[in-house]
Structure formats: C-alpha cells, structure tokens
Design a protein around this motif. Structure first.
Motif, short mmCIF file in Angstrom:
data_model
loop_
_atom_site.label_atom_id
_atom_site.label_comp_id
_atom_site.label_asym_id
_atom_site.label_seq_id
_atom_site.Cartn_x
_atom_site.Cartn_y
_atom_site.Cartn_z
N HIS A 59 -42.84 25.17 11.48
CA HIS A 59 -42.58 26.42 12.18
C HIS A 59 -43.29 27.56 11.47
O HIS A 59 -43.24 27.67 10.25
CB HIS A 59 -41.07 26.71 12.23
CG HIS A 59 -40.75 28.01 12.91
ND1 HIS A 59 -40.66 28.11 14.28
CD2 HIS A 59 -40.51 29.25 12.43
CE1 HIS A 59 -40.38 29.36 14.61
NE2 HIS A 59 -40.28 30.08 13.50
N ASP A 60 -44.00 28.38 12.24
CA ASP A 60 -44.51 29.63 11.68
C ASP A 60 -44.53 30.68 12.79
O ASP A 60 -44.35 30.35 13.97
CB ASP A 60 -45.87 29.45 11.00
CG ASP A 60 -47.03 29.28 11.96
OD1 ASP A 60 -47.13 30.06 12.93
OD2 ASP A 60 -47.87 28.39 11.74
N PRO A 61 -44.73 31.96 12.43
CA PRO A 61 -44.59 33.01 13.44
C PRO A 61 -45.53 32.90 14.62
O PRO A 61 -45.21 33.38 15.72
CB PRO A 61 -44.86 34.29 12.63
CG PRO A 61 -44.52 33.93 11.23
CD PRO A 61 -44.92 32.50 11.08
N GLY A 330 -44.57 36.88 4.91
CA GLY A 330 -43.50 37.25 5.82
C GLY A 330 -44.01 37.55 7.20
O GLY A 330 -43.25 37.97 8.08
N TYR A 331 -45.33 37.35 7.43
CA TYR A 331 -45.98 37.68 8.68
C TYR A 331 -46.91 36.54 9.09
O TYR A 331 -47.34 35.76 8.25
CB TYR A 331 -46.81 38.97 8.55
CG TYR A 331 -46.03 40.17 8.08
CD1 TYR A 331 -45.53 41.09 9.00
CD2 TYR A 331 -45.80 40.40 6.72
CE1 TYR A 331 -44.82 42.21 8.57
CE2 TYR A 331 -45.09 41.51 6.29
CZ TYR A 331 -44.60 42.41 7.23
OH TYR A 331 -43.90 43.51 6.80
N GLY A 332 -47.25 36.49 10.38
CA GLY A 332 -48.16 35.47 10.86
C GLY A 332 -49.60 35.75 10.42
O GLY A 332 -49.95 36.87 10.02
N VAL A 407 -43.95 24.19 1.14
CA VAL A 407 -43.20 24.90 2.17
C VAL A 407 -42.81 26.24 1.57
O VAL A 407 -42.16 26.29 0.52
CB VAL A 407 -41.94 24.13 2.60
CG1 VAL A 407 -41.12 24.97 3.59
CG2 VAL A 407 -42.30 22.79 3.24
N ASP A 408 -43.23 27.34 2.20
CA ASP A 408 -42.93 28.68 1.73
C ASP A 408 -42.12 29.42 2.78
O ASP A 408 -42.51 29.46 3.96
CB ASP A 408 -44.21 29.46 1.42
CG ASP A 408 -44.84 29.06 0.10
OD1 ASP A 408 -44.17 28.36 -0.68
OD2 ASP A 408 -45.99 29.45 -0.15
N VAL A 418 -41.85 30.94 8.02
CA VAL A 418 -41.88 29.67 7.31
C VAL A 418 -43.27 29.05 7.48
O VAL A 418 -43.79 28.97 8.60
CB VAL A 418 -40.81 28.69 7.84
CG1 VAL A 418 -40.84 27.39 7.04
CG2 VAL A 418 -39.43 29.33 7.78
N PHE A 419 -43.86 28.61 6.37
CA PHE A 419 -45.20 28.02 6.41
C PHE A 419 -45.20 26.70 5.65
O PHE A 419 -44.51 26.55 4.64
CB PHE A 419 -46.23 28.95 5.76
CG PHE A 419 -46.36 30.29 6.43
CD1 PHE A 419 -47.14 30.44 7.55
CD2 PHE A 419 -45.68 31.38 5.92
CE1 PHE A 419 -47.26 31.68 8.16
CE2 PHE A 419 -45.79 32.63 6.53
CZ PHE A 419 -46.58 32.77 7.65
N THR A 420 -46.01 25.75 6.12
CA THR A 420 -46.28 24.53 5.38
C THR A 420 -47.79 24.39 5.22
O THR A 420 -48.57 24.93 6.01
CB THR A 420 -45.74 23.28 6.10
OG1 THR A 420 -46.43 23.12 7.35
CG2 THR A 420 -44.25 23.40 6.36
#
Length: 426
Positions: A59-61, A330-332, A407-408, A418-420
C-alpha cells in the motif's frame, strides 16, 4: 520522475522481510528442536521450504492497496550467501485488476550482478526492466551499469508546481516511458570515481484513468511535459565514497557533486536545460548492531525555462535517486515539484533479531526515521525556510551481502503513508 525498475522490485522486499518476521514470531524452529514438517506444511517453514509463499500486501498513497501471493525462491551458495532470487507474483489491485509479474535477481559475484523484472495487469499497466552492473567494488579501472526500461503506469499524481501545491488540486495521469541508460565510472582509486551517465528517454504523458481523480490535462491544461517528448541527458558525477559496502554499509560516507545537461528531441538540439547539485550521506556505528545515517541532497536547475514538469526537482515517496527525486516518506512519489529542491533524512538502524533460514543468514532491523524537504523557485531562496516534515518507523529484513527489504511507515501533514521496497531508501 525517476529512472527505476518499477512494481516488481518491491515484491522481492517482501521475501526478505517476511522471512525475518516469521523468525521473530517463532516460525524458524530449528531442525534439532523438532521434527521437520512434511508435505505442504514444509512450504510454510522457511527452515525447510524450497520457496516461501510470501503474501503480497502493498500500500502506498499513489498505488493504493495491492494483494497477492509471491512464491519466492532463494538460491544460496556453499557459504549461505544468496546468489539468486526468483519471485513470480499474482496480484490484484482495484485500480487495474489482476496482474502477473516476475522478478529475477542474479548475484554472479560480489562485483557483478543483474536483474530482470516484467509484468502486466488487466488494465493500463505493464513493465519491463533489465539492469546489469559490474565493477561494483571499484577494484578495476572501470565500473559499468546499464538499464533497459519500458514502463506504463497509471498511478502518478500531479498537484501543480510549488512547495505549497494544495492536496485538493490532485490530478492523475498515465505515464508511459522507455529508456536506455548507461553509467561508466572511471575509478581513480578505491574511493574516488568520475562517472558519466547517458540516458536516452521517450516519455508520453497521457490522460489519467483513476475513477474519482481528475485528469491532469483537465485541470492544468497542456502544460510542458504533456504529450510525447524525447529527452537525452548527459551527466557527470564526481564521487568520494568511503563506505565499507555499497549495498549494506555500516560505516563511512559517500559524497557526490554532479552536473548535467538535457536536450529534447536530440543530443544538442532544442530546449537545453541543466542540473547541478550535491548528494551526501554519512554512517556512524556507535556499537555493534547500531547504525546512525544522515543524508542530504540539494538540486538546482540554473537557467532552466523550458522544462517538462516530470524533469523538475521533486520530493516525495520512499527512495533517493541520485540527481533526481528525493524521499519524503509521509507523501506519495512526486508530491512536490519545483525548479530546485532540498532534502535531508536521518535514520537509526537498530538490529533486533539475527537468525539462520533457508541456508542463509537473516537480520531484522527497526528504524525510526525523520525526513524533511522542500522545493523552491529561485537560487537565492533559502532551501530550508519552508520545510515539510515526516517522522516514522521502518522495518528492514537483511540477507547479507546483497539483499535488503524494507517497509517504512511515515506520517506527515497529509496523514500516513506506507512503502515497501528493495535496498535501503538512501
């Protein structure tokens, strides 16, 4: 916009991280402690499985939520080092439907490696990425890196130009790009290198396809960068690198001064613009298993007038790309575009678990982090006057000497993200 291998790459991060997390939960019972599982049960025990059925939960923005399964296979040598990762994937994303993809990483030696990633979804998206690297240790006179990439992505966002572009101006576009990129490095010594990067790229910005998000062309019109543009970039980097490892460093630093020119429609033809800046990172290890790392990047575009929006400096997303976009977790990706940019990050990487699994050795790190950054219009403007701030926590699965999966989870003024991914963010 960055040059990168796209969606298949983060899925391999799930393999490394999932094995480490399974270990933390007690899933890696040693053979001497209990009888090894048999039949299908052996597939789900990393100590005995020939592959790991890793859940794909991403999942990411920008991309939204993707669910799937990655039966990941790790091939190791006699010393327990990973030499190949094979990761086919079946997934579902509500934006683009069912997708299939596959990624292969081959680590031929400590000095040479290659990767191949390809995939397609029901709607809009497809990708192909091949990369070859040799001379990574800089023990020879030359180092070489080459990439061939095709990507069609339906997730990019554009909010306008400037450090205060509002979230309600969000638009979507379809990005199709193909490029060839080569980097040749002349190794003056083990720590000093002069590198030249050549990238020939064809970029098409087409209307967006995401329901409920206005297309870029509808809100901002035919801004420069919409349509098809051919771009050629030549860049020179002067690099001083004392890190003890390029993939999983624990001490030392890397300092880069770069400058380049880009032209549209030909090597020395119309719309020439330039980029220059610095990129620096430093690591300290106050105690075994504890690493502090700081990163800073400053990018200027002097004399730039006719620049496609996707070549402007930008911040947002999860990873730093030298002389291109910078992280703001915290942003896309590509949240803020401007002529110039500043970014700084700090992480504390704390080892919390070490375990043997699948004939290799795995470590798990917890990583609190802070990111700040901004874009600004004029070279005389302060690069730190109006910073965006992000704080968060990362989880890292490490299979030395080649693999880092992360995973951050970051939080900024627009909420959580959320980023991977594979490799450290910077």
């Amino acid at each position: 916009m960055r040059a990168r291998a796209l969606s298949p790459i983060p899925l391999c991060a799930g393999a490394a991280l999932a094995v480490a997390l399974a270990a933390a939960g007690g899933g890696l019972a040693r053979a001497e402690d209990q009888a090894p599982p048999k039949g299908i049960a052996s597939w789900f025990n990393p100590a005995t499985a020939s592959f790991i059925p890793v859940p794909d939960i991403d999942h990411d923005p920008n991309s939204g939520t993707t669910l799937g399964l990655i039966p990941t296979r790790l091939v190791t040598d006699d010393q327990g080092q990973i030499r190949k990762i094979i990761a086919p994937d079946v997934n579902y994303n509500p934006y683009f439907g069912v997708g299939v993809s596959g990624t292969i990483y081959a680590f031929l030696s400590d000095d040479t490696q290659w990767s191949l990633a390809a995939g397609v979804k029901q709607r809009v998206e497809s990708e192909f990425d091949y990369e070859y690297q040799t001379g990574r240790l800089r023990d020879t006179a030359l180092s070489f890196d080459a990439s061939v990439v095709y990507d069609r992505s339906g997730t990019p966002r554009f909010y306008g130009i400037g450090n205060n572009s509002p979230v309600y101006d969000v638009t979507n576009y379809t990005l199709q790009q193909k490029y060839l990129q080569t980097t040749v490095g002349w190794n003056l010594s083990h720590v000093w290198q002069i590198a030249h990067t050549l990238r020939v790229r064809d970029v098409q910005v087409q209307p967006g396809t995401l329901a409920g998000i206005e297309s870029l062309q509808g809100r901002f019109g035919p801004i420069l960068g919409v349509g098809t543009i051919h771009e050629t970039l030549n860049r020179v980097d002067i690099i001083y690198d004392t890190r003890d490892d390029t993939t999983i460093p624990t001490r030392g630093g890397q300092y880069v001064v770069f400058g380049g020119v880009a032209a549209q429609d030909g090597v020395f033809e119309s719309s020439l613009y330039s980029v220059t800046g610095v990129d620096a990172r430093q690591l300290w290890s106050p105690a075994p298993g504890n690493i502090i790392i700081a990163h800073m990047a400053l990018r200027y575009m002097p004399g730039a007038t006719n620049v496609p929006f996707w070549s402007l400096s930008n911040i947002g997303g999860e990873q730093s790309v030298l002389a291109q976009n910078q992280p703001l977790r915290g942003y896309g990706e590509g949240r803020f575009y401007g002529r110039n940019s500043f970014s700084a990050s700090m992480e504390y990487r704390k080892g919390v678990l070490s375990v043997d699994a699948m004939s290799t050795h795995l470590n798990l790190e917890l990583t609190p982090f802070v990111d700040v950054g901004e874009v600004f219009q004029h070279s005389r403007d302060s690069p730190v006057a109006h910073l965006h701030h992000v704080g968060g926590l990362g989880f890292r699965g490490i299979a030395s000497p080649f693999v880092v999966g992360f995973v951050d989870v970051g939080y900024g003024s627009e909420g959580a993200a959320v980023f991977t991914g594979i490799n450290y963010p910077f």
